[in-house]
Design an enzyme around this catalytic site. Structure first.
Site, PDB file in Angstrom:
ATOM      1  CG  ASP A   8      -0.436  -0.012   2.476  1.00  0.00           C
ATOM      2  OD1 ASP A   8       0.809   0.403   2.812  1.00  0.00           O
ATOM      3  OD2 ASP A   8      -0.885  -0.671   3.469  1.00  0.00           O
ATOM      4  CE  LYS A  31      -4.479  -0.764   2.301  1.00  0.00           C
ATOM      5  NZ  LYS A  31      -4.186  -1.441   3.749  1.00  0.00           N
ATOM      6  NE  ARG A  33     -10.881   0.932   4.892  1.00  0.00           N
ATOM      7  CZ  ARG A  33     -10.430  -0.497   5.272  1.00  0.00           C
ATOM      8  NH1 ARG A  33     -11.498  -1.252   5.256  1.00  0.00           N
ATOM      9  NH2 ARG A  33      -9.212  -0.580   5.693  1.00  0.00           N
ATOM     10  CG  ASP A  57       3.664  -3.200   4.789  1.00  0.00           C
ATOM     11  OD1 ASP A  57       4.110  -2.036   4.971  1.00  0.00           O
ATOM     12  OD2 ASP A  57       2.589  -3.745   5.041  1.00  0.00           O
ATOM     13  N   GLY A  63      -1.829 -10.014   8.674  1.00  0.00           N
ATOM     14  CA  GLY A  63      -1.209 -10.434   7.437  1.00  0.00           C
ATOM     15  C   GLY A  63      -1.916 -10.303   6.247  1.00  0.00           C
TER      16      GLY A  63
END
Length: 131
Positions: A8, A31, A33, A57, A63
């Site tokens: 991300d 990402k 939402r 990351d 996860g």
């Protein structure tokens, strides 16, 4: 021709540093939402077909974010997939990621079954520099 991928936008600087050190391309997935359902969709803007992918990351807990990225890479025809993180806050997230990639490693900042990257020397060196 490997590529370093961040799951991300929050991993952007981490990806840049790692890809610069490795001398390869780097990118981050994006990402979105759905505000009504809460569902998260991840989009990739790069072709990973036939390439080795190194997902980096800062932290893994459940996860799910990294597993989303792994799924995208596999569906897009990536060759081998590796994963490296700084911190693992829950063993719960380790097993599914480890099962989905060639190798999953983390720094030894928080003890876990994959904490194999030592940071003590780097920390000591930084302390020396500020004294």
């Amino acid at each position: 021709n490997p590529i370093v991928v961040g799951p991300d936008d929050g991993a952007k600087e981490f990806v840049k540093t790692v890809s610069d050190i490795l001398g390869c391309e780097g990118t981050v997935f994006h990402k979105e939402r759905d505000l009504k359902t809460g569902d998260v969709k991840t989009h990739a803007d790069v072709d990973v077909r036939g390439r080795d992918v190194i997902i980096v990351d800062d932290i893994v807990s459940s996860g799910s974010t990294i597993l989303n990225s792994i799924d995208i890479c596999k569906k897009s025809g990536a060759n081998k997939i590796y994963c490296a993180v700084v911190h693992v806050t829950s063993e719960k997230g380790i097993e599914p990621i480890s099962a989905a990639v060639e190798k999953f490693v983390a720094c030894n900042t928080i003890h876990s079954s994959i904490s194999v990257i030592p940071v003590e020397e780097m920390v000591a060196e930084k302390i020396r520099q500020v004294q």
